[in-house]
Design an enzyme around this catalytic site. Structure first.
Site, mmCIF file in Angstrom:
data_model
loop_
_atom_site.group_PDB
_atom_site.id
_atom_site.type_symbol
_atom_site.label_atom_id
_atom_site.label_comp_id
_atom_site.label_asym_id
_atom_site.label_seq_id
_atom_site.Cartn_x
_atom_site.Cartn_y
_atom_site.Cartn_z
ATOM 1 N N HIS A 13 65.745 52.929 111.222
ATOM 2 C CA HIS A 13 67.009 51.887 110.848
ATOM 3 C C HIS A 13 68.015 52.581 111.537
ATOM 4 C CE1 HIS A 13 68.860 48.815 108.345
ATOM 5 N NE2 HIS A 13 69.871 49.356 108.995
ATOM 6 N N HIS A 15 71.806 51.654 113.890
ATOM 7 C CA HIS A 15 72.910 50.672 114.557
ATOM 8 C C HIS A 15 73.500 51.692 115.700
ATOM 9 C CE1 HIS A 15 72.681 47.787 111.601
ATOM 10 N NE2 HIS A 15 72.580 48.895 110.655
ATOM 11 N N LYS A 99 64.452 41.304 112.462
ATOM 12 C CA LYS A 99 65.215 41.539 111.401
ATOM 13 C C LYS A 99 65.778 40.374 110.751
ATOM 14 C CE LYS A 99 67.922 44.376 108.674
ATOM 15 N NZ LYS A 99 68.861 45.251 108.970
ATOM 16 N N HIS A 136 67.215 42.795 105.358
ATOM 17 C CA HIS A 136 68.311 43.391 104.586
ATOM 18 C C HIS A 136 68.297 42.593 103.496
ATOM 19 C CE1 HIS A 136 72.659 44.742 103.960
ATOM 20 N NE2 HIS A 136 72.537 43.971 102.977
ATOM 21 N N HIS A 174 66.866 50.046 103.870
ATOM 22 C CA HIS A 174 67.801 50.767 102.941
ATOM 23 C C HIS A 174 67.700 50.466 101.504
ATOM 24 C CE1 HIS A 174 69.979 47.008 103.956
ATOM 25 N NE2 HIS A 174 70.542 47.402 104.922
ATOM 26 N N ASP A 247 70.204 54.096 108.871
ATOM 27 C CA ASP A 247 71.221 53.083 108.571
ATOM 28 C C ASP A 247 72.707 53.610 109.144
ATOM 29 O OD1 ASP A 247 72.238 50.564 108.325
ATOM 30 O OD2 ASP A 247 72.776 50.790 106.253
HETATM 31 N N1 LIG Z 1 74.736 49.045 106.263
HETATM 32 C C1 LIG Z 1 76.103 48.696 106.733
HETATM 33 O O1 LIG Z 1 76.957 48.668 105.650
HETATM 34 N N2 LIG Z 1 76.331 48.031 107.791
HETATM 35 C C2 LIG Z 1 75.596 48.166 108.969
HETATM 36 C C3 LIG Z 1 74.600 46.456 108.675
HETATM 37 C C4 LIG Z 1 73.663 46.752 107.620
HETATM 38 O O2 LIG Z 1 72.772 47.607 107.707
HETATM 39 O O3 LIG Z 1 73.611 46.052 106.705
HETATM 40 C C5 LIG Z 1 76.427 47.600 110.021
HETATM 41 O O4 LIG Z 1 75.993 47.159 111.130
HETATM 42 O O5 LIG Z 1 77.534 48.084 110.024
HETATM 43 ZN ZN LIG Z 2 71.518 48.629 108.895
HETATM 44 ZN ZN LIG Z 3 71.611 46.186 106.341
#
Ligand SMILES: NC(=O)N[C@@H](CC(=O)O)C(=O)O
Ligand SMILES: [Zn+2]
Ligand SMILES: [Zn+2]
Length: 348
Positions: A13, A15, A99, A136, A174, A247
């Protein structure tokens, strides 16, 4: 010096964002993970296989030479996703999952799904083509307390979805609560969860005691200590249903340290070291490898990595910030000392 060699882990996971900011953070992941499930919540989101393959190309082009990283792509489910797109995903090895963001649940979720019933035909196609659904898991109803949103999502939606599509593989992304852990444990082998390092490490005091600490603000929000303890038990239990997903969600410092700071912790700089620290404190260092390197690929039905990674027990200080496009990003544990360090990846 104590050293730990394990099969190279993956991040299930992640970003990575896009453009110059992505180029700045990508090496942190590639230094310690062989593969990463790349989340599709760009602005605008990645909703088609064609978008995902173009995004994957940008990631590979941004990878510094000498680093090896395989981005596993995902599509962002919307009310308008068509069952045809699911067939294309099933035919494309580089795109591995979809997702689900309930609309409004988190960062860049405006285009998310407004009612789960609307996507039942798509979920049916995913079940048929055996494409995993990543969730999510939080409701967005304004009257539900933010600390209860995961539990309510499970009780109101996830349980029903799992019952209606029994062969659909679902990852509760998460997971942050005892309730979520329990749900996953009580479900069959089609249901799994990722666990972040920050939810294993911190409870909500980190966010709120002695002032508001915006770099600890993420969604789902940090919970009470009982929940953190349940997550540590799950991660270190040896159960194949729980696996590593950082995450890591970088945001420019100016948007975190603000009157309305956005959600997401930048954890990629310190990820594997933090997991090692948690597993060591729990007396379960021997189970780090299955959590970090085996359970994820087994669930996704992908091969385990053949390369290895070496961790050393040595103190180092996390930088205060790192470049992030035209701003900077503050990593988790900025300025603090950590007791484990990734010494390097060994390709076969
Ligand atoms: N985890 C977070 O707080 N933020 C994530 C999005 C997500 O995974 O929910 C993001 O893209 O910033
Ligand atoms: Zn995330
Ligand atoms: Zn998320």
């Amino acid at each position: 010096m104590q050293r730990l060699t394990i099969t190279c882990p993956d991040d299930w996971h992640l970003h990575l964002r896009d453009g110059a900011a992505m180029s700045d953070v990508l090496p942190d992941s590639a230094r310690q993970f062989a593969r990463g499930i790349v989340m599709p919540n760009l602005k605008p989101p990645i909703t088609t296989v064609a978008d995902a393959l173009a995004y994957r190309r940008r990631i590979l082009d941004a990878l510094p030479s000498g680093l090896d990283f395989d981005p596993l792509m995902t599509l962002y489910l919307t009310d308008g996703t068509s069952p045809d797109e699911i067939r294309r995903v099933a035919e494309t090895t580089e795109v591995v999952a979809l997702k689900l963001y309930p609309a409004g649940a988190t960062t860049h979720s405006e285009a998310g799904v407004t009612s789960l019933e609307k996507i039942y035909p798509v979920l049916e196609a995913m079940e048929r083509h055996d494409v995993p659904l990543l969730v999510h898991g939080e409701v967005t109803d304004p009257d539900i307390d933010i600390f209860d949103r995961e539990k309510v999502f499970i009780d109101k939606h996830l349980a029903a979805m799992a019952a209606r599509f029994p062969a659909l593989r679902i990852v509760l992304e998460h997971v942050t609560t005892r309730n979520g852990v329990q749900f996953v444990q009580d479900s069959g082998p089609t249901i799994a969860a990722t666990i972040t390092a920050h939810h294993l490490f911190y409870n909500r005091n980190a966010l709120l005691v002695g002032g508001v600490h915006p770099h600890f603000y993420c969604l789902p929000v940090l919970k009470r200590e009982v929940h953190r303890v349940a997550l540590v038990e799950a991660a270190t239990s040896g159960s194949p249903k729980f696996f590593l997903g950082t995450d890591s969600a970088p945001h420019p410092r100016s948007q975190k340290e603000s009157a309305c700071g956005c959600a997401g912790c930048y954890t990629a700089r310190t990820a594997l070291e933090l997991y090692a620290t948690v597993f060591e404190s729990a007396g379960a260092l021997d189970r780090l490898e299955s959590f970090a390197s085996f359970n994820g690929p087994d669930f996704y039905r992908l091969p385990r990595n053949r390369s290895t990674i070496v961790l050393e027990k040595i103190e180092w200080t996390v930088p205060e910030s790192i470049p992030f496009g035209d701003d900077i990003v503050v990593p988790l544990k900025a300025g603090e000392t950590i007791g484990w360090r990734v010494a390097g990846r060994r390709l076969e």
